[in-house]
Design a protein around this motif. Structure first.
Motif, PDB file in Angstrom:
ATOM      1  N   THR A  78       0.811  -1.220   0.000  1.00 17.91           N
ATOM      2  CA  THR A  78       0.000   0.000   0.000  1.00 17.91           C
ATOM      3  C   THR A  78       0.844   1.270   0.000  1.00 17.91           C
ATOM      4  OG1 THR A  78      -0.172   0.000   2.411  1.00 17.91           O
ATOM      5  CG2 THR A  78      -1.945  -1.094   1.179  1.00 17.91           C
ATOM      6  N   HIS A  79       2.158   1.127   0.152  1.00 15.35           N
ATOM      7  CA  HIS A  79       3.078   2.269   0.203  1.00 15.35           C
ATOM      8  C   HIS A  79       2.746   3.202   1.372  1.00 15.35           C
ATOM      9  CE1 HIS A  79       4.497   0.846  -3.616  1.00 15.35           C
ATOM     10  NE2 HIS A  79       3.265   0.924  -4.100  1.00 15.35           N
ATOM     11  N   VAL A  80       2.336   2.588   2.486  1.00 11.26           N
ATOM     12  CA  VAL A  80       2.067   3.302   3.729  1.00 11.26           C
ATOM     13  C   VAL A  80       3.042   2.735   4.759  1.00 11.26           C
ATOM     14  CG1 VAL A  80       0.346   3.717   5.537  1.00 11.26           C
ATOM     15  CG2 VAL A  80      -0.367   3.633   3.144  1.00 11.26           C
ATOM     16  N   SER A  81       3.647   3.591   5.549  1.00 12.67           N
ATOM     17  CA  SER A  81       4.670   3.117   6.484  1.00 12.67           C
ATOM     18  C   SER A  81       4.070   2.228   7.578  1.00 12.67           C
ATOM     19  CB  SER A  81       5.392   4.309   7.135  1.00 12.67           C
ATOM     20  OG  SER A  81       4.542   4.950   8.069  1.00 12.67           O
ATOM     21  N   ARG A  82       4.920   1.363   8.133  1.00 14.05           N
ATOM     22  CA  ARG A  82       4.493   0.495   9.236  1.00 14.05           C
ATOM     23  C   ARG A  82       4.023   1.337  10.423  1.00 14.05           C
ATOM     24  NH1 ARG A  82       8.995  -3.961  10.192  1.00 14.05           N
ATOM     25  NH2 ARG A  82       7.332  -5.485  10.161  1.00 14.05           N
ATOM     26  N   ARG A  83       4.745   2.415  10.657  1.00 20.08           N
ATOM     27  CA  ARG A  83       4.399   3.296  11.782  1.00 20.08           C
ATOM     28  C   ARG A  83       3.000   3.887  11.595  1.00 20.08           C
ATOM     29  NH1 ARG A  83       7.982   8.421  13.868  1.00 20.08           N
ATOM     30  NH2 ARG A  83       6.744   8.799  15.719  1.00 20.08           N
ATOM     31  N   THR A  84       2.675   4.288  10.366  1.00 18.30           N
ATOM     32  CA  THR A  84       1.348   4.842  10.079  1.00 18.30           C
ATOM     33  C   THR A  84       0.279   3.771  10.255  1.00 18.30           C
ATOM     34  OG1 THR A  84       2.283   6.476   8.563  1.00 18.30           O
ATOM     35  CG2 THR A  84      -0.059   5.976   8.319  1.00 18.30           C
ATOM     36  N   ILE A  85       0.558   2.563   9.789  1.00 20.39           N
ATOM     37  CA  ILE A  85      -0.391   1.461   9.960  1.00 20.39           C
ATOM     38  C   ILE A  85      -0.611   1.180  11.440  1.00 20.39           C
ATOM     39  CG2 ILE A  85      -0.754  -1.023   9.577  1.00 20.39           C
ATOM     40  CD1 ILE A  85       0.710  -0.606   6.844  1.00 20.39           C
ATOM     41  N   ASP A  86       0.473   1.198  12.225  1.00 32.38           N
ATOM     42  CA  ASP A  86       0.349   1.037  13.683  1.00 32.38           C
ATOM     43  C   ASP A  86      -0.565   2.111  14.266  1.00 32.38           C
ATOM     44  OD1 ASP A  86       1.855  -1.220  14.324  1.00 32.38           O
ATOM     45  OD2 ASP A  86       3.733  -0.080  14.459  1.00 32.38           O
ATOM     46  N   TYR A  87      -0.330   3.350  13.858  1.00 35.01           N
ATOM     47  CA  TYR A  87      -1.124   4.461  14.376  1.00 35.01           C
ATOM     48  C   TYR A  87      -2.598   4.298  13.998  1.00 35.01           C
ATOM     49  CZ  TYR A  87      -2.852   9.161  15.228  1.00 35.01           C
ATOM     50  OH  TYR A  87      -3.588  10.220  15.671  1.00 35.01           O
ATOM     51  N   TYR A  88      -2.856   3.976  12.740  1.00 32.24           N
ATOM     52  CA  TYR A  88      -4.243   3.777  12.297  1.00 32.24           C
ATOM     53  C   TYR A  88      -4.910   2.644  13.078  1.00 32.24           C
ATOM     54  CZ  TYR A  88      -3.313   6.760   8.199  1.00 32.24           C
ATOM     55  OH  TYR A  88      -3.003   7.795   7.360  1.00 32.24           O
ATOM     56  N   SER A  89      -4.138   1.620  13.410  1.00 29.39           N
ATOM     57  CA  SER A  89      -4.680   0.512  14.211  1.00 29.39           C
ATOM     58  C   SER A  89      -4.998   0.987  15.630  1.00 29.39           C
ATOM     59  CB  SER A  89      -3.701  -0.658  14.244  1.00 29.39           C
ATOM     60  OG  SER A  89      -3.489  -1.171  12.948  1.00 29.39           O
ATOM     61  N   GLN A  90      -4.107   1.788  16.198  1.00 25.54           N
ATOM     62  CA  GLN A  90      -4.306   2.287  17.562  1.00 25.54           C
ATOM     63  C   GLN A  90      -5.547   3.162  17.681  1.00 25.54           C
ATOM     64  OE1 GLN A  90      -0.716   4.329  18.675  1.00 25.54           O
ATOM     65  NE2 GLN A  90       0.520   2.464  18.652  1.00 25.54           N
ATOM     66  N   ILE A  91      -5.821   3.976  16.651  1.00 26.14           N
ATOM     67  CA  ILE A  91      -6.972   4.879  16.744  1.00 26.14           C
ATOM     68  C   ILE A  91      -8.254   4.258  16.182  1.00 26.14           C
ATOM     69  CG2 ILE A  91      -5.532   6.944  16.755  1.00 26.14           C
ATOM     70  CD1 ILE A  91      -6.403   7.438  13.833  1.00 26.14           C
ATOM     71  N   GLY A  92      -8.160   2.996  15.744  1.00 25.15           N
ATOM     72  CA  GLY A  92      -9.360   2.274  15.332  1.00 25.15           C
ATOM     73  C   GLY A  92      -9.736   2.397  13.870  1.00 25.15           C
ATOM     74  N   LEU A  93      -8.854   2.934  13.042  1.00 28.83           N
ATOM     75  CA  LEU A  93      -9.141   2.997  11.615  1.00 28.83           C
ATOM     76  C   LEU A  93      -8.952   1.632  10.948  1.00 28.83           C
ATOM     77  CD1 LEU A  93      -7.571   6.423  10.614  1.00 28.83           C
ATOM     78  CD2 LEU A  93      -9.952   5.767  10.345  1.00 28.83           C
ATOM     79  N   LEU A  94      -8.016   0.865  11.449  1.00 29.82           N
ATOM     80  CA  LEU A  94      -7.764  -0.491  10.959  1.00 29.82           C
ATOM     81  C   LEU A  94      -7.991  -1.479  12.091  1.00 29.82           C
ATOM     82  CD1 LEU A  94      -4.460   0.029   8.938  1.00 29.82           C
ATOM     83  CD2 LEU A  94      -6.741  -0.340   8.002  1.00 29.82           C
ATOM     84  N   GLU A  95      -8.507  -2.645  11.734  1.00 30.56           N
ATOM     85  CA  GLU A  95      -8.768  -3.677  12.741  1.00 30.56           C
ATOM     86  C   GLU A  95      -8.043  -4.964  12.362  1.00 30.56           C
ATOM     87  OE1 GLU A  95     -13.010  -4.041  13.017  1.00 30.56           O
ATOM     88  OE2 GLU A  95     -13.244  -1.887  13.293  1.00 30.56           O
ATOM     89  N   PRO A  96      -6.819  -5.136  12.869  1.00 28.17           N
ATOM     90  CA  PRO A  96      -6.077  -6.352  12.529  1.00 28.17           C
ATOM     91  C   PRO A  96      -6.618  -7.567  13.292  1.00 28.17           C
ATOM     92  CG  PRO A  96      -4.825  -5.031  14.075  1.00 28.17           C
ATOM     93  CD  PRO A  96      -6.054  -4.231  13.724  1.00 28.17           C
ATOM     94  N   TYR A  97      -6.374  -8.713  12.698  1.00 24.59           N
ATOM     95  CA  TYR A  97      -6.667  -9.975  13.384  1.00 24.59           C
ATOM     96  C   TYR A  97      -5.405 -10.370  14.139  1.00 24.59           C
ATOM     97  CZ  TYR A  97     -10.531 -10.206  10.086  1.00 24.59           C
ATOM     98  OH  TYR A  97     -11.652  -9.925   9.356  1.00 24.59           O
ATOM     99  N   ARG A  98      -5.590 -10.940  15.320  1.00 29.61           N
ATOM    100  CA  ARG A  98      -4.442 -11.381  16.122  1.00 29.61           C
ATOM    101  C   ARG A  98      -4.328 -12.898  16.028  1.00 29.61           C
ATOM    102  NH1 ARG A  98      -0.820  -7.632  18.357  1.00 29.61           N
ATOM    103  NH2 ARG A  98      -1.956  -5.690  18.582  1.00 29.61           N
ATOM    104  N   THR A  99      -3.111 -13.374  15.768  1.00 33.23           N
ATOM    105  CA  THR A  99      -2.873 -14.813  15.735  1.00 33.23           C
ATOM    106  C   THR A  99      -2.633 -15.300  17.160  1.00 33.23           C
ATOM    107  OG1 THR A  99      -0.481 -14.603  15.500  1.00 33.23           O
ATOM    108  CG2 THR A  99      -1.788 -14.624  13.459  1.00 33.23           C
ATOM    109  N   ALA A 100      -2.532 -16.608  17.320  1.00 36.83           N
ATOM    110  CA  ALA A 100      -2.258 -17.192  18.632  1.00 36.83           C
ATOM    111  C   ALA A 100      -0.919 -16.698  19.178  1.00 36.83           C
ATOM    112  CB  ALA A 100      -2.263 -18.711  18.539  1.00 36.83           C
ATOM    113  N   SER A 101       0.019 -16.411  18.269  1.00 38.20           N
ATOM    114  CA  SER A 101       1.320 -15.898  18.707  1.00 38.20           C
ATOM    115  C   SER A 101       1.348 -14.365  18.717  1.00 38.20           C
ATOM    116  CB  SER A 101       2.429 -16.450  17.810  1.00 38.20           C
ATOM    117  OG  SER A 101       2.146 -16.163  16.465  1.00 38.20           O
ATOM    118  N   ASN A 102       0.169 -13.739  18.665  1.00 39.35           N
ATOM    119  CA  ASN A 102      -0.031 -12.301  18.803  1.00 39.35           C
ATOM    120  C   ASN A 102       0.479 -11.470  17.618  1.00 39.35           C
ATOM    121  OD1 ASN A 102      -1.371 -10.349  20.292  1.00 39.35           O
ATOM    122  ND2 ASN A 102       0.491  -9.689  21.347  1.00 39.35           N
TER     123      ASN A 102
END
Length: 137
Positions: free
Chosen positions: A11-35
Motif C-alpha cells: 500500500t506504500h504506507v509506512s508500518r508506523r502509520t499502519i500502527d497508528y491507524y490501528s491504535q486509533i481504530g481505523l484499521l482492525e487487525p486480526y491477532r494470531t495465537a502468537s499475537n
C-alpha cells in the motif's frame, strides 16, 4: 492475509502509520495465537480510502467517521447519517472557500495556462469545480 510489513509494502504506507491507524481504530487487525497482527483485503481498501480522504485534506476523525459509516451501512441510525451529512456539508463549505479564493487567480490566467492547471485536476473534479462556480456565481 498480510503481516504489517507486507501491508506496508503493497500500500506504500509506512508500518508506523499502519500502527497508528490501528491504535486509533481505523484499521482492525486480526491477532494470531502468537499475537501477530494480520490484515485482510478490507484493510488494503481502507488504507486506500484513508489516503483518498487525506488528499482531500479531511481530518482523521472525519475519515474515521466516514469509514465507520461505510462499514455499518446496514445498521446505521438516522443520527449517524445526519452527522455524516453535517461533516460533508462542512467539507463542502471548505471547498467552496478554496474555489472562491482560486476563481480570481484562474480568471487572470491566459487560456493555455488555465488549460494546463485544469488538466491536472481529475475530470470529476473539473466538473465539480465548474458546477460550484456556477452555483456561487
Amino acid at each position: 492475509m498480510y503481516r504489517i510489513g507486507e501491508l506496508a509494502d503493497c500500500t506504500h504506507v509506512s508500518r508506523r502509520t499502519i500502527d497508528y491507524y490501528s491504535q486509533i481504530g481505523l484499521l482492525e487487525p486480526y491477532r494470531t495465537a502468537s499475537n501477530y497482527r494480520l490484515y485482510d483485503e478490507e484493510s488494503v481498501s481502507v488504507l486506500k480510502l484513508i489516503e483518498h480522504y487525506k488528499n482531500m485534506n479531511m481530518p482523521l476523525q472525519e475519515i474515521k467517521s466516514s469509514i465507520e459509516l461505510v462499514k455499518k451501512k446496514n445498521s446505521i441510525s438516522s443520527t449517524q447519517v445526519e452527522k455524516h451529512f453535517d461533516q460533508i456539508a462542512e467539507f463542502m463549505k471548505h471547498l467552496e472557500k478554496e474555489i472562491m479564493e482560486m476563481k480570481p487567480i484562474l480568471e487572470n490566467l491566459e487560456d493555455k495556462q488555465r488549460e494546463l492547471v485544469l488538466s491536472k485536476v481529475s475530470p470529476q473534479g473539473v466538473t465539480l469545480a465548474h458546477s460550484l462556480l456556477l452555483l456561487l456565481g
